[in-house]
Design a protein around this motif. Structure first.
Motif, PDB file in Angstrom:
ATOM      1  N   ILE A 186       0.816  -1.219   0.000  1.00  0.00           N
ATOM      2  CA  ILE A 186       0.000   0.000   0.000  1.00  0.00           C
ATOM      3  C   ILE A 186       0.851   1.272   0.000  1.00  0.00           C
ATOM      4  N   GLN A 187       2.097   1.162  -0.448  1.00  0.00           N
ATOM      5  CA  GLN A 187       2.949   2.342  -0.522  1.00  0.00           C
ATOM      6  C   GLN A 187       2.403   3.363  -1.515  1.00  0.00           C
ATOM      7  N   GLU A 188       2.474   4.638  -1.138  1.00  0.00           N
ATOM      8  CA  GLU A 188       2.020   5.722  -2.010  1.00  0.00           C
ATOM      9  C   GLU A 188       3.132   6.082  -2.990  1.00  0.00           C
ATOM     10  N   ARG A 224      -4.955 -10.547  -2.729  1.00  0.00           N
ATOM     11  CA  ARG A 224      -5.713  -9.380  -2.280  1.00  0.00           C
ATOM     12  C   ARG A 224      -5.345  -8.118  -3.063  1.00  0.00           C
ATOM     13  N   TYR A 225      -4.080  -8.033  -3.501  1.00  0.00           N
ATOM     14  CA  TYR A 225      -3.611  -6.850  -4.231  1.00  0.00           C
ATOM     15  C   TYR A 225      -3.105  -7.244  -5.614  1.00  0.00           C
ATOM     16  N   PRO A 226      -4.010  -7.685  -6.494  1.00  0.00           N
ATOM     17  CA  PRO A 226      -3.580  -8.143  -7.828  1.00  0.00           C
ATOM     18  C   PRO A 226      -3.010  -7.016  -8.687  1.00  0.00           C
ATOM     19  N   GLY A 227      -3.326  -5.781  -8.365  1.00  0.00           N
ATOM     20  CA  GLY A 227      -2.820  -4.663  -9.149  1.00  0.00           C
ATOM     21  C   GLY A 227      -1.384  -4.292  -8.833  1.00  0.00           C
ATOM     22  N   VAL A 228      -0.823  -4.864  -7.777  1.00  0.00           N
ATOM     23  CA  VAL A 228       0.566  -4.583  -7.403  1.00  0.00           C
ATOM     24  C   VAL A 228       1.462  -5.671  -7.977  1.00  0.00           C
ATOM     25  N   LYS A 229       2.487  -5.260  -8.686  1.00  0.00           N
ATOM     26  CA  LYS A 229       3.422  -6.220  -9.272  1.00  0.00           C
ATOM     27  C   LYS A 229       4.220  -6.888  -8.153  1.00  0.00           C
ATOM     28  N   MET A 267       6.119  -0.463   7.631  1.00  0.00           N
ATOM     29  CA  MET A 267       6.498   0.884   7.218  1.00  0.00           C
ATOM     30  C   MET A 267       5.265   1.732   6.916  1.00  0.00           C
ATOM     31  N   ASP A 268       5.374   3.016   7.196  1.00  0.00           N
ATOM     32  CA  ASP A 268       4.328   3.956   6.841  1.00  0.00           C
ATOM     33  C   ASP A 268       4.140   3.978   5.326  1.00  0.00           C
ATOM     34  N   ALA A 304       8.222   6.869  -0.913  1.00  0.00           N
ATOM     35  CA  ALA A 304       8.350   8.127  -1.651  1.00  0.00           C
ATOM     36  C   ALA A 304       9.358   9.054  -0.985  1.00  0.00           C
ATOM     37  N   ARG A 305       9.292   9.132   0.336  1.00  0.00           N
ATOM     38  CA  ARG A 305      10.234   9.996   1.048  1.00  0.00           C
ATOM     39  C   ARG A 305      11.662   9.467   0.946  1.00  0.00           C
TER      40      ARG A 305
END
Length: 433
Positions: free
Chosen positions: A75-77, A104-109, A149-150, A155-156
């Protein structure tokens, strides 16, 4: 004799003041760095506008909070990343958790690599080698399985790696561990009290001075192209090195603290610098006995004494009990201050600073019901520091991930237990100069 006592007292007071300066720098830097974590502009950029990142997560067994730990990477932005999980054993229980998250997260490679490749004695490196080689992107983010991790951390971290205001390029971005005791065992509370106060304070202060590499490998982001040309010798990369020198990530399998050695190699061999992120690596700690805590601390003291001997020798004189004694003897002799006043004058502000560092890392005040358990664990940690150090400093053998190792010169290790020679071996890369 009087002159000698005066000189020793002056040295004692000077040492005491120096440690207080370091502690205050760590405290103030923690306030500045962790109490405000702005959202990165990079988090909103489209996929084609940001560098890709390969997130590598080595797994072994069912760590505490494993599902949530691993989910935090899904779920990282950030618009352009992949996740590669790796397990050495096809029967590892972590595989089911990974497969559930991938569904659960098929859209994430994301993908899972099963089976290690033995390149040395370090099991974590053996587990990661295939992921390291097969990663799509040059930027790699290696995160331990017990870390959450947050969602804005990636990104940061990329911002810190790619935006370099310093004279020398940033070669590695790391995160200070912040421990959360998920179970109410005494050992876990002592471990959390240590990591969130004394360890964090010194770790942040050393990285604020930034005169030497100091990295814990719970969560590190770096470029594979940089690691591919270092070998762990810590000698500056130059044309004077022999040709066909084995190099790259597998070369760090001879160390138990491969994370620290990779960071040191980037620092010394490539003259790159590190950036300490404003995010914390939230370390979820399960049930630990006091014995488990002692053995864990002893392990890293024994490794560290072969890597940074001077700092390890000085370590007991940086602890609060030793500093209280130094202050009592030095100030008592020089100024006639009674012992009780020295002890009170030392411990009240010392505890306040540690508590302030904890508040900065947590991003909130400690809940009132947690105050007494924290103070108990903090006091036990302080009392155990010197006995644990004495136990650790006289030995060279450590236990880690079910195996026993002998720590050698420069932090290299030799496995004492029998190694399975049937496991696939690795042919190292070689650097052409």
């Amino acid at each position: 004799m009087v002159l000698f006592q005066v000189c020793v007292s002056i040295l004692g007071i000077g040492w005491y003041i120096s440690l207080w300066v370091i502690s205050l720098i760590g405290c103030l830097a923690a306030r500045k760095r962790y109490r405000l974590r702005p959202r990165s502009p990079t988090a909103s950029l489209p996929k084609g506008s940001v560098e890709g990142v390969s997130i590598l997560r080595p797994l072994k067994g069912l760590d505490v909070n494993l599902y949530e730990n691993l989910e935090s990477t899904f779920i990282q932005e950030y618009a352009n990343f992949e996740i590669i999980f790796s397990v050495a054993d096809p029967g590892d229980q972590a595989i089911g958790i990974v497969q559930s998250l991938m569904q659960r997260y098929p859209g994430v490679k994301s993908r899972l690599i099963v089976g290690e490749r033995v390149v040395g004695v370090n099991p974590k490196v053996n587990n990661l080698v295939r992921s390291y080689e097969e990663a799509t992107f040059d930027i790699l983010w290696v995160i331990d399985s017990n870390i959450i991790m947050d969602r804005g951390a990636l990104a940061r971290a990329v911002d810190a790696l790619t935006s370099t205001p310093a004279p020398r390029r940033i070669g590695l971005v790391h995160h200070v561990p912040y421990a959360v005791a998920s179970e109410q065992s005494l050992g876990a509370r002592i471990e959390a009290a240590f990591l969130n106060t004394n360890h964090a304070k010194m770790y942040i202060a050393i990285n604020t001075f930034a005169t030497e590499s100091c990295v814990v490998g719970k969560s590190n982001l770096f470029r594979r192209s940089d690691v591919d040309i270092v070998d762990g010798s810590l000698k500056p990369l130059s044309s004077t090195r022999p040709t066909n020198t084995p190099c790259g990530f597998p070369q760090f399998s001879r160390f138990l603290a491969e994370d620290n050695m990779i960071a040191s190699a980037l620092w010394h061999e490539l003259d790159l610098r590190h950036s300490l992120s404003c995010d914390v690596a939230k370390n979820i700690i399960g049930s630990l006995s006091v014995k488990d805590y002692i053995l864990r601390r002893a392990r890293w003291i024994r490794v560290r004494k072969h890597m940074v001997l001077a700092a390890t020798v000085a370590e007991p004189f940086t602890e609060s009990l030793a500093l209280a004694l130094i202050l009592t003897l030095s100030a008592g002799y020089m100024f006639g201050i009674p012992p009780w006043a020295c002890i009170m004058g030392h411990y009240i502000p010392w505890l306040w600073v540690d508590f302030d560092v904890l508040t900065s890392l947590a991003g909130q005040q400690l809940p009132r019901p947690e105050l007494v358990p924290f103070l108990t664990a903090w006091a036990l940690r302080e009392m155990l520091a010197f006995p644990v150090y004495c136990y650790a400093i006289v030995g060279n053998n450590v236990q880690w991930r079910g195996a026993t190792y002998k720590v050698l010169r420069d932090g290299e290790v030799q496995e004492i237990d029998q190694v399975d020679s049937s496991r696939p071996q690795y042919q190292p890369l070689r650097r052409e100069i």
